[in-house]
Design a protein around this motif. Structure first.
Motif, PDB file in Angstrom:
ATOM      1  N   ALA A 125      -6.921  -6.849  -6.939  1.00  0.00           N
ATOM      2  CA  ALA A 125      -7.165  -6.654  -5.249  1.00  0.00           C
ATOM      3  C   ALA A 125      -5.761  -6.596  -4.774  1.00  0.00           C
ATOM      4  O   ALA A 125      -5.399  -7.053  -3.725  1.00  0.00           O
ATOM      5  CB  ALA A 125      -7.637  -8.327  -4.815  1.00  0.00           C
ATOM      6  N   CYS A 126      -4.945  -6.223  -5.649  1.00  0.00           N
ATOM      7  CA  CYS A 126      -3.352  -6.177  -5.255  1.00  0.00           C
ATOM      8  C   CYS A 126      -2.683  -4.848  -4.781  1.00  0.00           C
ATOM      9  O   CYS A 126      -2.107  -4.646  -3.834  1.00  0.00           O
ATOM     10  CB  CYS A 126      -2.216  -6.636  -6.551  1.00  0.00           C
ATOM     11  N   TRP A 127      -3.062  -3.993  -5.618  1.00  0.00           N
ATOM     12  CA  TRP A 127      -1.989  -2.744  -5.274  1.00  0.00           C
ATOM     13  C   TRP A 127      -2.385  -1.817  -4.022  1.00  0.00           C
ATOM     14  O   TRP A 127      -1.236  -1.343  -3.292  1.00  0.00           O
ATOM     15  CB  TRP A 127      -2.275  -1.970  -6.606  1.00  0.00           C
ATOM     16  N   MET A 128      -3.176  -1.600  -3.710  1.00  0.00           N
ATOM     17  CA  MET A 128      -3.734  -0.926  -2.567  1.00  0.00           C
ATOM     18  C   MET A 128      -3.196  -1.505  -1.309  1.00  0.00           C
ATOM     19  O   MET A 128      -2.319  -0.979  -0.535  1.00  0.00           O
ATOM     20  CB  MET A 128      -5.113  -0.501  -2.294  1.00  0.00           C
ATOM     21  N   GLN A 129      -3.220  -2.750  -1.013  1.00  0.00           N
ATOM     22  CA  GLN A 129      -2.935  -3.476  -0.066  1.00  0.00           C
ATOM     23  C   GLN A 129      -1.393  -3.741  -0.028  1.00  0.00           C
ATOM     24  O   GLN A 129      -0.816  -3.845   1.028  1.00  0.00           O
ATOM     25  CB  GLN A 129      -3.620  -4.946   0.342  1.00  0.00           C
ATOM     26  N   TYR A 130      -0.691  -4.012  -1.167  1.00  0.00           N
ATOM     27  CA  TYR A 130       0.595  -4.331  -1.039  1.00  0.00           C
ATOM     28  C   TYR A 130       1.341  -3.186  -1.016  1.00  0.00           C
ATOM     29  O   TYR A 130       2.567  -3.027  -0.238  1.00  0.00           O
ATOM     30  CB  TYR A 130       0.945  -5.284  -2.306  1.00  0.00           C
ATOM     31  N   VAL A 131       0.897  -2.178  -1.792  1.00  0.00           N
ATOM     32  CA  VAL A 131       1.911  -0.863  -1.634  1.00  0.00           C
ATOM     33  C   VAL A 131       1.720  -0.239  -0.186  1.00  0.00           C
ATOM     34  O   VAL A 131       2.627   0.400   0.308  1.00  0.00           O
ATOM     35  CB  VAL A 131       1.322   0.252  -2.543  1.00  0.00           C
ATOM     36  N   THR A 132       0.600  -0.308   0.425  1.00  0.00           N
ATOM     37  CA  THR A 132       0.333   0.311   1.537  1.00  0.00           C
ATOM     38  C   THR A 132       1.259  -0.512   2.632  1.00  0.00           C
ATOM     39  O   THR A 132       2.081   0.177   3.449  1.00  0.00           O
ATOM     40  CB  THR A 132      -0.996   0.265   2.115  1.00  0.00           C
ATOM     41  N   ALA A 133       1.153  -1.857   2.809  1.00  0.00           N
ATOM     42  CA  ALA A 133       2.068  -2.556   3.570  1.00  0.00           C
ATOM     43  C   ALA A 133       3.440  -2.537   3.571  1.00  0.00           C
ATOM     44  O   ALA A 133       4.331  -2.432   4.410  1.00  0.00           O
ATOM     45  CB  ALA A 133       1.445  -4.012   3.714  1.00  0.00           C
ATOM     46  N   TRP A 134       3.914  -2.554   2.046  1.00  0.00           N
ATOM     47  CA  TRP A 134       5.399  -2.576   1.803  1.00  0.00           C
ATOM     48  C   TRP A 134       5.711  -1.103   2.410  1.00  0.00           C
ATOM     49  O   TRP A 134       6.864  -1.111   2.854  1.00  0.00           O
ATOM     50  CB  TRP A 134       5.392  -2.523   0.286  1.00  0.00           C
ATOM     51  N   GLY A 135       5.166  -0.011   1.961  1.00  0.00           N
ATOM     52  CA  GLY A 135       5.592   1.349   2.291  1.00  0.00           C
ATOM     53  C   GLY A 135       5.953   1.568   3.701  1.00  0.00           C
ATOM     54  O   GLY A 135       6.903   1.932   4.266  1.00  0.00           O
ATOM     55  N   ALA A 136       4.871   1.066   4.479  1.00  0.00           N
ATOM     56  CA  ALA A 136       4.983   1.050   6.088  1.00  0.00           C
ATOM     57  C   ALA A 136       6.097   0.218   6.703  1.00  0.00           C
ATOM     58  O   ALA A 136       7.203   0.467   7.387  1.00  0.00           O
ATOM     59  CB  ALA A 136       3.910   0.711   6.436  1.00  0.00           C
ATOM     60  N   LEU A 137       6.068  -1.151   6.190  1.00  0.00           N
ATOM     61  CA  LEU A 137       7.126  -2.148   6.814  1.00  0.00           C
ATOM     62  C   LEU A 137       8.502  -2.115   6.213  1.00  0.00           C
ATOM     63  O   LEU A 137       9.568  -2.116   6.935  1.00  0.00           O
ATOM     64  CB  LEU A 137       6.366  -3.567   6.638  1.00  0.00           C
ATOM     65  N   VAL A 138       8.355  -2.020   4.747  1.00  0.00           N
ATOM     66  CA  VAL A 138       9.869  -2.262   4.093  1.00  0.00           C
ATOM     67  C   VAL A 138      10.675  -0.859   3.888  1.00  0.00           C
ATOM     68  O   VAL A 138      11.545  -0.664   4.510  1.00  0.00           O
ATOM     69  CB  VAL A 138       9.806  -3.093   2.874  1.00  0.00           C
ATOM     70  N   GLU A 139       9.783   0.140   3.469  1.00  0.00           N
ATOM     71  CA  GLU A 139      10.401   1.401   3.164  1.00  0.00           C
ATOM     72  C   GLU A 139      10.584   2.174   4.289  1.00  0.00           C
ATOM     73  O   GLU A 139      11.767   2.689   4.398  1.00  0.00           O
ATOM     74  CB  GLU A 139       9.317   1.855   2.098  1.00  0.00           C
TER      75      GLU A 139
END
Length: 329
Positions: A125-139
Motif C-alpha cells: 500500500a506504499c509506493w503509488m501513494q507516496y511517490v505520487t504525493a512526494w513527486g508533486a509536493l516535494v519535488e
C-alpha cells in the motif's frame, strides 16, 4: 500454473476473472515475485472501464502495486536475490507488469527491499501513494515548513500520503471532503484541518485558516466545476498540481484569478518521477526514511482475499473508504 486476475473485455467489476495461467520466467532485467498482497488504485478501475491512458490487449493482466517474496531473478539482476521480501514501485505499464495474482514479473529497478517492520499488506500500500504525493509536493511544489497545502479527494490513499508528507516537512495540510462522515477519520489520518465542502464555503474557510493568505500549494485529482474555487483559495504566486480528472464535467479556466494571483497550474503524472532515475532515487530515499521512522505509515481501509477481487473493486468504486484497499494472496 498460477492464479492470475485477467480481463477479456472492458466493463464493470464482473469482467475481472481469476484464471490459471502459465507465468513465464522473468526477463533479464526483471524479478519474479510470489505475491503476498497487492494494493488497488483508481487507475486500475479506469483501465478496466476503458477510461485510462493505456489500451488493453486482451486477455490482459492489470495492477500496479504488490508486495511479496522474490522467487526468481533475471540474468542481469545483481542487487536482489531469491528469498528477499520486496515491494513494487508501480511501473509505467499497467498490463505488461500486472500484479493482480499469485505470481508477477516486475522490473528489478522498481523492486524495493522495504523496511522489515512493514507487513506485506502495508508494503503493498506504499509506493503509488507516496511517490505520487512526494513527486508533486516535494519535488515539484517544493513544499516546506510554514507552507499550506490544500488537498482534495481527501479520503484517497494519495491524499492521506500528502497529509503525512506535509507534516513531515513542517507544512499545514487542509483536506477537502464532501460530507462530514469522514471528517474525524481524516483528522486522525494526519490532516491539520478538514473542510466539509457541502457545508462550508471553501474559499472563505481556507482564507480563515491561512490568515487571509491562501494556500500556496493545491493538490487536486478532480478538476470540474470546483476548479475555480480552488484557484480562488490560493496564495499569490501559488502552484496547483492537477493529477487526475475524476469529474466528468468540464473544467473552467479561471483566467482572471490566474492572472491576478500569478498562479502556476501544472498537470502532473506519477510517471514523471518513475521515468526520471534521479528523481526516483530521491523519492525512494525520502519514502524509505519515512517508513523506517514511522513518519509515513500507510492507512489500510480494508483487505479482501484474492477470490474477492471483484468485491474489492466494487468497494473501491463505492467511495466509502478512508485509505488503501489491499487484496491478500
Amino acid at each position: 500454473m498460477a492464479r492470475i486476475v485477467r480481463i477479456h473485455a472492458y466493463g464493470d467489476a464482473s469482467v475481472l476473472k481469476l484464471e490459471d495461467v502459465d507465468v513465464p520466467a522473468p526477463a533479464a532485467d526483471e524479478v519474479q515475485i510470489d505475491v503476498k498482497a497487492f494494493g488497488l488504485n483508481r487507475a486500475e478501475v479506469m483501465f478496466r472501464n476503458h477510461a485510462y491512458l493505456q489500451e488493453a490487449e486482451f486477455p490482459s493482466r492489470l495492477g500496479y502495486e504488490a508486495a511479496g517474496v522474490v522467487v526468481a531473478v533475471g540474468a542481469d539482476v545483481s542487487d536482489l536475490q531469491v528469498g528477499d521480501a520486496v515491494s513494487v514501485i508501480p511501473p509505467l505499464d499497467i498490463a505488461r507488469w500486472g500484479t493482480y495474482g499469485e505470481v508477477a514479473n516486475v522490473p528489478a529497478h522498481l523492486t524495493v527491499k522495504h523496511p522489515q517492520t512493514l507487513s506485506f499488506v502495508q508494503a503493498a500500500a506504499c509506493w503509488m501513494q507516496y511517490v505520487t504525493a512526494w513527486g508533486a509536493l516535494v519535488e515539484q511544489a517544493k513544499l516546506t515548513q510554514g507552507d499550506t497545502v490544500l488537498v482534495t479527494a481527501a479520503s484517497s490513499s494519495v491524499a492521506l500520503a500528502a497529509f503525512q508528507i506535509a507534516r513531515s516537512v513542517g507544512a499545514t495540510a487542509i483536506g477537502v471532503t464532501r460530507t462530514r462522515a469522514k471528517k474525524q477519520a481524516l483528522l486522525d489520518a494526519g490532516a491539520t484541518h478538514v473542510i466539509v465542502s457541502d457545508e462550508e464555503n471553501l474559499v472563505e474557510r481556507v482564507m480563515q485558516l491561512t490568515d487571509g493568505k491562501g494556500a500556496r500549494v493545491v493538490f487536486d485529482p478532480i478538476g470540474g466545476p470546483g476548479f475555480e474555487a480552488l484557484t480562488q483559495s490560493m496564495a499569490q504566486g501559488g502552484i496547483l498540481l492537477e493529477y487526475g480528472a475524476l469529474s466528468a464535467e468540464p473544467t473552467p479556466f479561471p483566467l482572471f484569478t490566474v492572472l491576478g494571483k500569478c498562479l502556476t497550474l501544472k498537470g502532473y503524472l506519477y510517471a514523471e518521477i518513475v521515468a526520471d532515475p534521479a528523481a526516483l532515487a530521491r523519492a525512494k530515499a525520502f519514502i524509505l526514511d519515512g517508513l523506517a521512522s514511522g513518519a509515513l505509515a500507510p492507512v489500510i481501509a480494508k483487505t479482501f482475499a484474492l477470490d474477492e477481487v471483484q468485491e474489492a473493486h466494487r468497494f473501491l468504486e463505492a467511495n466509502q473508504q478512508v485509505g488503501k484497499i489491499v487484496v491478500t494472496v
